[in-house]
Design a protein around this motif. Structure first.
Motif, PDB file in Angstrom:
ATOM      1  N   ALA A   1      21.248  12.999   8.991  1.00  0.00           N
ATOM      2  CA  ALA A   1      22.273  12.983   7.914  1.00  0.00           C
ATOM      3  C   ALA A   1      22.114  11.067   7.547  1.00  0.00           C
ATOM      4  CB  ALA A   1      23.549  12.453   8.601  1.00  0.00           C
ATOM      5  N   GLY A   2      20.723  10.841   8.228  1.00  0.00           N
ATOM      6  CA  GLY A   2      20.150   9.055   7.767  1.00  0.00           C
ATOM      7  C   GLY A   2      21.033   7.530   8.431  1.00  0.00           C
ATOM      8  N   ALA A   3      20.410   7.130   7.345  1.00  0.00           N
ATOM      9  CA  ALA A   3      21.347   5.168   7.907  1.00  0.00           C
ATOM     10  C   ALA A   3      22.625   5.432   7.290  1.00  0.00           C
ATOM     11  CB  ALA A   3      20.823   4.005   7.301  1.00  0.00           C
ATOM     12  N   GLY A   4      23.638   4.758   7.867  1.00  0.00           N
ATOM     13  CA  GLY A   4      25.366   4.658   7.236  1.00  0.00           C
ATOM     14  C   GLY A   4      25.274   5.911   7.220  1.00  0.00           C
ATOM     15  N   ALA A   5      25.285   7.090   7.862  1.00  0.00           N
ATOM     16  CA  ALA A   5      26.272   7.832   7.401  1.00  0.00           C
ATOM     17  C   ALA A   5      27.604   8.138   8.918  1.00  0.00           C
ATOM     18  CB  ALA A   5      25.337   9.816   7.171  1.00  0.00           C
ATOM     19  N   GLY A   6      28.303   8.657   8.275  1.00  0.00           N
ATOM     20  CA  GLY A   6      29.132   8.774   9.379  1.00  0.00           C
ATOM     21  C   GLY A   6      29.676  10.579   9.172  1.00  0.00           C
ATOM     22  N   ALA A   7      30.247  11.340  10.291  1.00  0.00           N
ATOM     23  CA  ALA A   7      31.127  12.035  10.560  1.00  0.00           C
ATOM     24  C   ALA A   7      32.343  12.154  11.100  1.00  0.00           C
ATOM     25  CB  ALA A   7      30.156  12.620  11.767  1.00  0.00           C
ATOM     26  N   VAL A   8      32.969  13.440  10.241  1.00  0.00           N
ATOM     27  CA  VAL A   8      34.466  13.782  11.289  1.00  0.00           C
ATOM     28  C   VAL A   8      34.258  15.261  11.594  1.00  0.00           C
ATOM     29  CG1 VAL A   8      36.655  14.526  10.155  1.00  0.00           C
ATOM     30  CG2 VAL A   8      35.580  12.698   9.210  1.00  0.00           C
ATOM     31  N   VAL A   9      34.882  14.855  13.193  1.00  0.00           N
ATOM     32  CA  VAL A   9      34.841  16.604  13.747  1.00  0.00           C
ATOM     33  C   VAL A   9      36.143  16.530  13.796  1.00  0.00           C
ATOM     34  CG1 VAL A   9      35.227  17.201  16.090  1.00  0.00           C
ATOM     35  CG2 VAL A   9      33.023  15.909  15.705  1.00  0.00           C
TER      36      VAL A   9
ATOM     37  N   PRO B   1      48.217  29.236  15.386  1.00  0.00           N
ATOM     38  CA  PRO B   1      48.836  30.023  16.536  1.00  0.00           C
ATOM     39  C   PRO B   1      47.851  31.295  16.355  1.00  0.00           C
ATOM     40  CG  PRO B   1      50.479  29.548  14.824  1.00  0.00           C
ATOM     41  CD  PRO B   1      49.071  28.656  14.100  1.00  0.00           C
ATOM     42  N   ASP B   2      46.893  32.108  15.945  1.00  0.00           N
ATOM     43  CA  ASP B   2      46.133  32.696  15.582  1.00  0.00           C
ATOM     44  C   ASP B   2      44.439  32.793  15.600  1.00  0.00           C
ATOM     45  OD1 ASP B   2      46.124  32.386  13.269  1.00  0.00           O
ATOM     46  OD2 ASP B   2      45.854  33.999  12.259  1.00  0.00           O
ATOM     47  N   GLU B   3      44.044  31.439  15.766  1.00  0.00           N
ATOM     48  CA  GLU B   3      42.633  31.071  15.888  1.00  0.00           C
ATOM     49  C   GLU B   3      42.583  29.395  15.932  1.00  0.00           C
ATOM     50  OE1 GLU B   3      40.400  31.261  12.422  1.00  0.00           O
ATOM     51  OE2 GLU B   3      41.940  29.593  10.931  1.00  0.00           O
ATOM     52  N   LEU B   4      41.265  28.925  16.793  1.00  0.00           N
ATOM     53  CA  LEU B   4      40.913  27.821  16.476  1.00  0.00           C
ATOM     54  C   LEU B   4      39.872  27.447  15.266  1.00  0.00           C
ATOM     55  CD1 LEU B   4      40.712  25.215  18.268  1.00  0.00           C
ATOM     56  CD2 LEU B   4      38.819  26.733  19.298  1.00  0.00           C
ATOM     57  N   ASP B   5      39.861  26.734  14.876  1.00  0.00           N
ATOM     58  CA  ASP B   5      39.146  26.550  13.478  1.00  0.00           C
ATOM     59  C   ASP B   5      38.751  25.337  14.074  1.00  0.00           C
ATOM     60  OD1 ASP B   5      37.406  25.423  10.971  1.00  0.00           O
ATOM     61  OD2 ASP B   5      39.837  25.845  10.123  1.00  0.00           O
ATOM     62  N   VAL B   6      36.794  24.312  13.967  1.00  0.00           N
ATOM     63  CA  VAL B   6      36.120  23.415  14.901  1.00  0.00           C
ATOM     64  C   VAL B   6      35.370  23.430  13.667  1.00  0.00           C
ATOM     65  CG1 VAL B   6      35.650  22.658  16.507  1.00  0.00           C
ATOM     66  CG2 VAL B   6      36.880  24.115  17.252  1.00  0.00           C
ATOM     67  N   ARG B   7      35.367  21.996  13.333  1.00  0.00           N
ATOM     68  CA  ARG B   7      33.978  22.384  11.903  1.00  0.00           C
ATOM     69  C   ARG B   7      33.638  20.775  12.223  1.00  0.00           C
ATOM     70  NH1 ARG B   7      37.319  21.770   6.138  1.00  0.00           N
ATOM     71  NH2 ARG B   7      38.159  24.043   7.264  1.00  0.00           N
ATOM     72  N   VAL B   8      32.422  20.500  12.109  1.00  0.00           N
ATOM     73  CA  VAL B   8      31.247  19.025  12.083  1.00  0.00           C
ATOM     74  C   VAL B   8      31.022  18.528  10.520  1.00  0.00           C
ATOM     75  CG1 VAL B   8      30.129  17.982  13.339  1.00  0.00           C
ATOM     76  CG2 VAL B   8      31.025  19.393  14.624  1.00  0.00           C
ATOM     77  N   GLN B   9      31.617  17.645   9.877  1.00  0.00           N
ATOM     78  CA  GLN B   9      31.631  17.153   8.739  1.00  0.00           C
ATOM     79  C   GLN B   9      31.089  15.692   8.317  1.00  0.00           C
ATOM     80  OE1 GLN B   9      35.581  17.420   6.766  1.00  0.00           O
ATOM     81  NE2 GLN B   9      34.708  19.710   6.341  1.00  0.00           N
ATOM     82  N   ASP B  10      30.112  15.908   8.058  1.00  0.00           N
ATOM     83  CA  ASP B  10      28.749  14.542   7.601  1.00  0.00           C
ATOM     84  C   ASP B  10      28.456  14.418   5.976  1.00  0.00           C
ATOM     85  OD1 ASP B  10      26.370  14.724   6.622  1.00  0.00           O
ATOM     86  OD2 ASP B  10      25.886  15.814   8.499  1.00  0.00           O
ATOM     87  N   ASP B  11      28.637  12.910   6.058  1.00  0.00           N
ATOM     88  CA  ASP B  11      28.363  12.040   4.573  1.00  0.00           C
ATOM     89  C   ASP B  11      26.938  11.717   4.038  1.00  0.00           C
ATOM     90  OD1 ASP B  11      28.515  10.129   5.840  1.00  0.00           O
ATOM     91  OD2 ASP B  11      30.454   9.141   4.865  1.00  0.00           O
TER      92      ASP B  11
ATOM     93  N   LEU C   1      26.381   6.151  15.240  1.00  0.00           N
ATOM     94  CA  LEU C   1      26.933   6.973  14.389  1.00  0.00           C
ATOM     95  C   LEU C   1      28.399   6.968  14.820  1.00  0.00           C
ATOM     96  CD1 LEU C   1      26.164   9.923  12.376  1.00  0.00           C
ATOM     97  CD2 LEU C   1      27.307  11.450  14.321  1.00  0.00           C
ATOM     98  N   PRO C   2      28.761   6.177  13.178  1.00  0.00           N
ATOM     99  CA  PRO C   2      30.046   6.500  13.323  1.00  0.00           C
ATOM    100  C   PRO C   2      31.139   7.477  13.141  1.00  0.00           C
ATOM    101  CG  PRO C   2      28.947   5.065  11.841  1.00  0.00           C
ATOM    102  CD  PRO C   2      28.003   6.077  11.913  1.00  0.00           C
ATOM    103  N   ALA C   3      31.452   7.965  13.973  1.00  0.00           N
ATOM    104  CA  ALA C   3      32.120   9.436  14.043  1.00  0.00           C
ATOM    105  C   ALA C   3      34.272   8.940  14.547  1.00  0.00           C
ATOM    106  CB  ALA C   3      31.316   9.960  15.432  1.00  0.00           C
ATOM    107  N   ARG C   4      34.781  10.365  14.930  1.00  0.00           N
ATOM    108  CA  ARG C   4      35.774  10.129  14.662  1.00  0.00           C
ATOM    109  C   ARG C   4      36.068  11.780  14.955  1.00  0.00           C
ATOM    110  NH1 ARG C   4      39.493  10.397   9.455  1.00  0.00           N
ATOM    111  NH2 ARG C   4      37.827  10.814   7.552  1.00  0.00           N
ATOM    112  N   LEU C   5      37.446  11.471  15.159  1.00  0.00           N
ATOM    113  CA  LEU C   5      37.653  13.364  15.723  1.00  0.00           C
ATOM    114  C   LEU C   5      39.270  12.647  15.498  1.00  0.00           C
ATOM    115  CD1 LEU C   5      37.866  15.587  17.445  1.00  0.00           C
ATOM    116  CD2 LEU C   5      39.049  14.072  19.643  1.00  0.00           C
ATOM    117  N   LEU C   6      39.397  14.261  14.759  1.00  0.00           N
ATOM    118  CA  LEU C   6      41.467  14.787  14.002  1.00  0.00           C
ATOM    119  C   LEU C   6      41.111  16.010  14.625  1.00  0.00           C
ATOM    120  CD1 LEU C   6      40.331  14.349  10.262  1.00  0.00           C
ATOM    121  CD2 LEU C   6      41.325  12.636  11.805  1.00  0.00           C
ATOM    122  N   VAL C   7      42.944  15.574  15.519  1.00  0.00           N
ATOM    123  CA  VAL C   7      43.010  17.141  15.957  1.00  0.00           C
ATOM    124  C   VAL C   7      44.551  17.333  14.881  1.00  0.00           C
ATOM    125  CG1 VAL C   7      44.256  18.041  17.999  1.00  0.00           C
ATOM    126  CG2 VAL C   7      42.438  16.261  17.924  1.00  0.00           C
TER     127      VAL C   7
END
Length: 386
Positions: free
Chosen positions: A311-319, A325-335, A275-281
């Motif tokens: 997600a199927g073949a060829g799909a990628g994901a972005v974390v 300051p007041d929250e932690l926002d975490v999301r996982v998206q795929d195409d 699964l092509p995946a990458r992480l953004l912080v």
């Protein structure tokens, strides 16, 4: 045949009271004063004294009725001018029984009946050389006997309340223990699912890839098999850590729980699985509460696992992890080209994620993206002092 011990004891007590009353009545006869107007002991007097002790046999079953029955011959003794060594012995025993076995209203009724019978006998009987202080002493004795019975009843009620309170506390403690165990089992079940679902999904994908290239590229198939072995060992290690808390004969060796700092390794593992995946912080990382840290990691793990499977073949994901300051926002998206709508019956993974996010006051959203693909997102509130 089973013997009623209480009834047997009361019957024996009735015989003892009757015998003592008759004996004292007979012994009191030589002390009579002729000027007092008292009749000498005879068969009628002895019969009345003996009969007054019979109702004692019913002192626990019907104490008030037994008291009234005993007061009749005692009052007749006083009215007829007979004397007794211990006047009203049966009546005192039954008055004590009424006060110690019945409620306040019934006990007061018994006290009033006893005082009324004594007064009637004193007024209707023949003239005697009895000082008014003797009547006061008799009233004090009757009241003291009644008070002793009431004290015993109140003590019994107090001890019964203490036992009931202890039983309630024990039941509440047992209920709390059961709730704690159920919560712990639920937590362990979520952890097991997260670990097993993720690693098994990765192993399935890698095994499928190895099978496809086994004939054409044995070296690549060997690398996939090595990755499967590594993933299996990792899964087993995590499962031993989780299942160890269920052991009662020894403490589990528990390592640190994964968190946001372990996301790079997780993303790399998903890339190796295909699964092509990458992480953004984004934002400045900060120390997180242990529960929020683990919940964020499990959310990303579940999201990437779903992307890998659906997600199927060829799909990628972005974390994407945003530190605010007041929250932690975490999301996982795929195409990918997964289902357009979320499944009608979410599996245990999504249920576990919902429970985790709700436990820490977070907001969870799961569903398709407007431009295609799927998204799993959670926002955890953070306090300023964390």
């Amino acid at each position: 045949m089973r013997i009623d011990r209480a009834r047997l004891h009361d019957t024996v007590l009735a015989g003892v009271v009757a015998a003592v009353s008759v004996t004292l009545y007979a012994l009191y006869d030589p002390l009579r004063l002729p000027a007092g107007g008292l009749r000498p002991a005879d068969g009628i007097g002895l019969a009345l004294v003996a009969v007054s002790g019979v109702p004692v046999a019913w002192r626990r079953r019907r104490p008030l009725a037994a008291l009234c029955a005993a007061l009749v011959p005692e009052t007749l003794l006083a009215v007829a001018g007979y004397g007794a060594g211990v006047p009203g012995l049966a009546g005192l025993v039954l008055l004590y029984s009424v006060a110690s076995h019945r409620g306040l209203a019934t006990a007061l009724g018994g006290l009033l009946a006893t005082l009324s019978a004594y007064t009637a006998g004193a007024v209707a009987g023949p003239a005697r050389a009895v000082a008014w202080t003797d009547h006061v002493v008799a009233a004090v004795v009757v009241t003291a006997v009644w008070g002793a019975g009431r004290s015993l009843r109140l003590r019994r009620a107090y001890l019964a309340e203490l036992r009931e309170r202890a039983a309630r506390l024990e039941r509440a403690h047992a209920a709390d223990t059961r709730a704690a165990r159920a919560e712990e089992r639920s937590r362990i079940a979520r952890e097991l699912h997260d670990v097993v679902a993720h690693h098994v999904s990765v192993m399935i994908v890698q095994a499928a890839a190895a099978r496809r290239v086994l004939a054409s590229d044995p070296e690549l198939a060997g690398e996939a098999l090595s990755a499967i072995e590594h993933t299996g060992r990792t899964a087993m290690a995590e499962m031993r850590t989780i299942v160890g808390v269920l052991r009662t004969d020894a403490r589990a060796e528990r390592g640190p729980q994964p968190g946001v700092q372990d996301l790079p390794a997780l993303v790399e593992q998903m890339r190796e699985a295909g699964l092509p995946a990458r992480l953004l912080v984004e934002g400045e990382p900060r120390p997180l509460p242990a529960g929020v840290d683990l919940a964020a990691y499990r959310l990303v793990q579940e999201g990437l696992t779903n992307s890998l499977r659906h997600a199927g073949a060829g799909a990628g994901a972005v974390v994407t992890v945003r530190h605010r300051p007041d929250e932690l926002d975490v999301r996982v998206q795929d195409d990918g080209a997964g289902t357009a709508e979320p499944p009608a019956g979410p599996g245990h993974g999504l249920v576990g994620i919902r429970e985790r996010v709700a436990l820490y006051g977070g907001i969870l959203s799961i569903g398709p993206r407007p431009g295609g693909g799927f998204e799993v997102r959670a926002r955890f509130p953070l306090k300023d002092d964390q």
